[in-house]
Design a protein around this motif. Structure first.
Motif, PDB file in Angstrom:
ATOM      1  N   ASP A 160      33.602   5.824  76.810  1.00 43.24           N
ATOM      2  CA  ASP A 160      32.645   5.361  76.598  1.00 43.24           C
ATOM      3  C   ASP A 160      31.726   5.072  75.316  1.00 43.24           C
ATOM      4  N   ILE A 161      33.019   4.960  73.788  1.00 47.23           N
ATOM      5  CA  ILE A 161      32.728   5.027  72.786  1.00 47.23           C
ATOM      6  C   ILE A 161      33.448   3.692  71.965  1.00 47.23           C
ATOM      7  N   LEU A 162      34.394   3.530  72.767  1.00 49.10           N
ATOM      8  CA  LEU A 162      35.072   2.101  72.603  1.00 49.10           C
ATOM      9  C   LEU A 162      33.459   0.482  72.743  1.00 49.10           C
ATOM     10  N   PRO A 163      34.493  -0.433  71.506  1.00 43.04           N
ATOM     11  CA  PRO A 163      33.274  -1.445  72.111  1.00 43.04           C
ATOM     12  C   PRO A 163      33.083  -1.878  73.715  1.00 43.04           C
ATOM     13  N   ALA A 164      31.916  -2.548  73.530  1.00 42.05           N
ATOM     14  CA  ALA A 164      31.739  -3.773  75.237  1.00 42.05           C
ATOM     15  C   ALA A 164      32.754  -4.461  75.701  1.00 42.05           C
ATOM     16  N   ASP A 165      33.412  -5.174  74.815  1.00 39.06           N
ATOM     17  CA  ASP A 165      34.417  -5.824  75.020  1.00 39.06           C
ATOM     18  C   ASP A 165      36.178  -5.373  74.493  1.00 39.06           C
ATOM     19  N   LYS A 187      38.774   5.716  57.135  1.00 42.40           N
ATOM     20  CA  LYS A 187      37.833   6.536  57.249  1.00 42.40           C
ATOM     21  C   LYS A 187      38.422   8.392  58.057  1.00 42.40           C
ATOM     22  N   LEU A 188      39.094   7.629  58.883  1.00 41.76           N
ATOM     23  CA  LEU A 188      40.117   9.149  58.651  1.00 41.76           C
ATOM     24  C   LEU A 188      41.967   9.109  58.277  1.00 41.76           C
ATOM     25  N   ARG A 189      41.948   8.503  57.455  1.00 36.98           N
ATOM     26  CA  ARG A 189      42.904   9.803  56.283  1.00 36.98           C
ATOM     27  C   ARG A 189      41.988   9.969  55.530  1.00 36.98           C
ATOM     28  N   ILE A 204      34.798   6.974  64.535  1.00 36.44           N
ATOM     29  CA  ILE A 204      35.450   5.962  65.328  1.00 36.44           C
ATOM     30  C   ILE A 204      33.992   5.609  65.653  1.00 36.44           C
ATOM     31  N   ASP A 205      33.265   6.901  66.715  1.00 36.12           N
ATOM     32  CA  ASP A 205      32.706   6.027  67.349  1.00 36.12           C
ATOM     33  C   ASP A 205      30.726   5.338  65.724  1.00 36.12           C
ATOM     34  N   GLN A 206      31.060   5.919  65.203  1.00 37.31           N
ATOM     35  CA  GLN A 206      30.075   5.869  64.089  1.00 37.31           C
ATOM     36  C   GLN A 206      30.443   3.833  63.715  1.00 37.31           C
ATOM     37  N   HIS A 207      32.253   4.028  63.500  1.00 38.08           N
ATOM     38  CA  HIS A 207      32.306   2.636  62.939  1.00 38.08           C
ATOM     39  C   HIS A 207      31.897   1.859  63.832  1.00 38.08           C
ATOM     40  N   PHE A 208      32.004   2.012  64.996  1.00 34.11           N
ATOM     41  CA  PHE A 208      31.990   0.246  66.894  1.00 34.11           C
ATOM     42  C   PHE A 208      30.637   0.840  65.912  1.00 34.11           C
ATOM     43  N   SER A 209      29.465   1.881  66.484  1.00 30.44           N
ATOM     44  CA  SER A 209      28.074   1.548  66.374  1.00 30.44           C
ATOM     45  C   SER A 209      27.645   0.937  65.282  1.00 30.44           C
ATOM     46  N   SER A 210      28.631   0.759  64.211  1.00 28.11           N
ATOM     47  CA  SER A 210      27.893  -0.266  62.927  1.00 28.11           C
ATOM     48  C   SER A 210      27.929  -1.225  63.053  1.00 28.11           C
ATOM     49  N   MET A 211      28.558  -1.910  64.654  1.00 30.03           N
ATOM     50  CA  MET A 211      29.573  -3.157  64.162  1.00 30.03           C
ATOM     51  C   MET A 211      28.357  -4.653  65.136  1.00 30.03           C
ATOM     52  N   VAL A 217      52.607  22.484  70.059  1.00 34.04           N
ATOM     53  CA  VAL A 217      51.878  23.898  69.495  1.00 34.04           C
ATOM     54  C   VAL A 217      50.683  24.177  70.024  1.00 34.04           C
ATOM     55  N   SER A 218      50.080  22.724  70.421  1.00 33.94           N
ATOM     56  CA  SER A 218      48.521  22.815  71.233  1.00 33.94           C
ATOM     57  C   SER A 218      48.340  22.080  71.413  1.00 33.94           C
ATOM     58  N   LYS A 219      46.949  22.370  72.803  1.00 32.66           N
ATOM     59  CA  LYS A 219      46.309  21.740  73.513  1.00 32.66           C
ATOM     60  C   LYS A 219      44.761  21.211  73.133  1.00 32.66           C
ATOM     61  N   LEU A 220      44.457  20.259  73.403  1.00 33.81           N
ATOM     62  CA  LEU A 220      43.442  19.792  73.179  1.00 33.81           C
ATOM     63  C   LEU A 220      42.169  19.798  74.818  1.00 33.81           C
ATOM     64  N   MET A 221      40.934  20.154  74.535  1.00 37.12           N
ATOM     65  CA  MET A 221      39.954  20.066  75.443  1.00 37.12           C
ATOM     66  C   MET A 221      38.832  19.158  75.051  1.00 37.12           C
ATOM     67  N   VAL A 222      37.384  19.379  75.165  1.00 41.69           N
ATOM     68  CA  VAL A 222      36.669  18.463  74.324  1.00 41.69           C
ATOM     69  C   VAL A 222      35.129  20.248  74.126  1.00 41.69           C
ATOM     70  N   SER A 223      34.644  19.750  73.551  1.00 41.68           N
ATOM     71  CA  SER A 223      33.894  20.788  73.211  1.00 41.68           C
ATOM     72  C   SER A 223      32.978  21.186  74.117  1.00 41.68           C
ATOM     73  N   PRO A 224      32.383  22.271  74.547  1.00 42.69           N
ATOM     74  CA  PRO A 224      31.058  22.309  75.398  1.00 42.69           C
ATOM     75  C   PRO A 224      29.727  22.132  74.904  1.00 42.69           C
ATOM     76  N   GLU A 225      30.036  22.490  73.108  1.00 34.72           N
ATOM     77  CA  GLU A 225      28.396  22.158  73.369  1.00 34.72           C
ATOM     78  C   GLU A 225      28.671  20.859  72.661  1.00 34.72           C
ATOM     79  N   ASN A 226      29.920  19.835  72.060  1.00 36.31           N
ATOM     80  CA  ASN A 226      29.584  18.761  71.956  1.00 36.31           C
ATOM     81  C   ASN A 226      30.855  17.332  72.792  1.00 36.31           C
ATOM     82  N   SER A 227      30.065  16.730  73.315  1.00 35.56           N
ATOM     83  CA  SER A 227      31.286  16.323  73.627  1.00 35.56           C
ATOM     84  C   SER A 227      31.638  14.754  73.116  1.00 35.56           C
ATOM     85  N   LYS A 228      31.215  15.178  71.655  1.00 34.13           N
ATOM     86  CA  LYS A 228      32.400  14.358  70.856  1.00 34.13           C
ATOM     87  C   LYS A 228      33.652  14.792  69.650  1.00 34.13           C
TER      88      LYS A 228
END
Length: 347
Positions: free
Chosen positions: A112-117, A178-180, A194-201, A327-338
Motif C-alpha cells: 500500500d505504499i507503492l504508487p497508484a499506478d 537516499k537508501l544508500r 520509499i513511502d516519503q519518496h512516493f508521497s512527494s510525487m 542469519v536473520s528473519k524480518l517482521m513488521v513492528s507491532p508499534e509501526n507498520s512501516k
C-alpha cells in the motif's frame, strides 16, 4: 563452534542495532521454528491464496507457491561459512576458484505504499491477484555501506503459466541515493523513505519514473528444479538443516524442500545481454539460477564478456553457487507498520 560464534558476531556487527523480534506480524508468525500463514492483516502479500475462499474454491498451486516463497524470501543471508571453507582450502575469489564474502538483505515492502499506478510493476495484473514486492540490497563483507547491487523485485502469478514470476527493477538515482545514505539503518528507515519518496510525487507515472525494469531479466520460480541448470543440487551439500515441518499451513512442501528459479531468457545465447554497471559502455551476458530453502539461499549468478564467452566477468570460476545461510528473519513492528525488525537466527 568458533565459526558459528564468528557468524553471530559478524551479524551483530552489520545489523548496527539490537535485534528485536521478527517475521511478519502482518499475516505471518513464527511457531516452533517454522512459519505459519494466518488470515487477516497482510500488507506484504496483498492478496493470498488463503484469503476469501469458500469450500468450493480451488487454490492454484502457483498462489500457494507464492505464499510460501514470500514467507522464505525475506531477511538476511550470508555466505560466511562458505568463505571460511574456501580459505581453509586455499581458494581465493575469482580466478582462485573461491567466493567473495556476500551478504543480502531481502526487505518485504508493504504494497500500500507503492504508487497508484503500481499495476505496471506487476505487468498489469490486477490488484486482486496474489503478489508481493521485495527490496534487495547486496553488499560485500557484511558491510552495509558496501552495496554493490540494489534492486526491487515484484513477484506475482497469473493464469497463463505455472510457477511464480519475478521482475527485476533498478531504482531511480534520487531514491537509490537516499537508501544508500541510510544503508546502515536500512531496516529502520528504508520503508519510510520509499513511502516519503512516493508521497512527494504528484504525477501519475510514479512507478515508471521511480523504477526501471531490467528488460529480459525475468525470473521464474517453480517447485521442480531444471534438470540441467540446477545440476549443482547433485554436486554440493547444504550447510544447514531445516525443521522437517511444513513452513506454511497451505503449502504441501516442507521447508527442507527447496523452491527453484531460473532466469528464463537467452540461456541458449549465453545469457541476457546487459550493459556493465562497473564499466559503462561494455556489455556482459548474465545467467542466474537460484534455490531457496527455509534457512539457505543458493545463487548461481554469473556474467561473461559479451564478445568473448570464455572470459568470465563475475561469479564463481568453478561453477559453485554462492551458498548463503539465513542469519536473520524480518517482521513488521507491532508499534509501526512501516518499521521492520530483525531477529537473529542461529546459523
Amino acid at each position: 563452534a568458533i565459526i558459528q560464534l564468528l557468524v553471530v558476531i559478524l551479524a551483530h556487527g552489520f545489523l548496527m542495532t539490537p535485534p528485536p523480534s521478527l517475521l511478519p506480524n502482518n499475516g505471518w508468525s513464527t511457531r516452533n521454528n517454522h512459519i505459519q500463514f494466518h488470515r487477516g492483516r497482510n500488507r506484504i502479500l496483498q492478496s493470498t491464496a488463503s484469503d476469501n475462499l469458500d469450500n468450493n474454491t480451488t487454490v492454484s498451486s502457483s498462489s500457494l507457491l507464492l505464499t510460501e516463497l514470500l514467507a522464505r524470501f525475506q531477511g538476511d543471508f550470508d555466505n560466511f561459512h562458505q568463505v571460511c571453507s574456501d580459505r581453509s582450502n586455499d581458494l581465493l575469489p575469482r580466478e582462485g576458484g573461491g567466493h567473495e564474502h556476500f551478504h543480502v538483505t531481502l526487505m518485504p515492502l508493504p504494497l500500500d505504499i507503492l504508487p497508484a499506478d503500481s499495476n505496471i510493476l506487476f505487468h498489469n495484473n490486477t490488484s486482486s491477484s496474489p503478489r508481493g514486492a521485495v527490496v534487495a540490497a547486496y553488499y560485500f563483507d557484511g558491510m552495509p555501506n558496501r552495496i554493490f547491487r540494489l534492486r526491487m523485485y515484484t513477484l506475482y502469478c497469473d493464469n497463463n503459466s505455472e510457477g511464480v514470476k519475478m521482475k527485476l527493477f533498478t531504482l531511480d538515482p534520487i531514491l537509490e541515493g537516499k537508501l544508500r545514505d541510510q544503508s546502515s539503518f536500512s531496516i529502520e528507515t528504508w520503508v519510510d523513505l520509499i513511502d516519503q519518496h512516493f508521497s512527494s510525487m504528484n504525477d501519475d507515472d510514479a512507478s515508471s519514473s521511480s523504477f526501471q525494469e531490467m528488460e529480459r531479466c525475468d525470473i521464474l520460480w517453480t517447485e521442480q528444479p531444471d534438470p540441467i541448470r540446477h545440476q549443482y543440487l547433485k554436486e554440493y551439500t547444504r550447510v544447514t538443516e531445516d525443521s522437517p515441518e511444513s513452513s506454511s499451513s497451505s503449502f504441501h512442501k516442507s521447508s527442507t524442500t527447496p523452491i527453484h528459479a531460473i532466469m528464463v531468457n537467452d540461456h541458449e545465447r549465453g545469457g541476457v545481454l546487459l550493459e556493465s554497471q562497473m564499466m559503462p559502455g561494455s556489455y556482459i551476458r548474465v545467467q542466474d539460477e537460484l534455490s531457496l530453502w527455509g534457512s539457505e539461499l543458493w545463487i548461481n549468478d554469473r556474467g561473461h564478456d559479451a564478445k568473448d564467452s570464455t572470459k568470465m566477468v563475475y561469479g564463481n570460476w568453478n561453477g559453485v553457487p554462492y551458498q548463503m545461510t539465513r542469519v536473520s528473519k524480518l517482521m513488521v513492528s507491532p508499534e509501526n507498520s512501516k518499521l521492520l525488525q530483525r531477529t537473529i537466527v542461529d546459523p
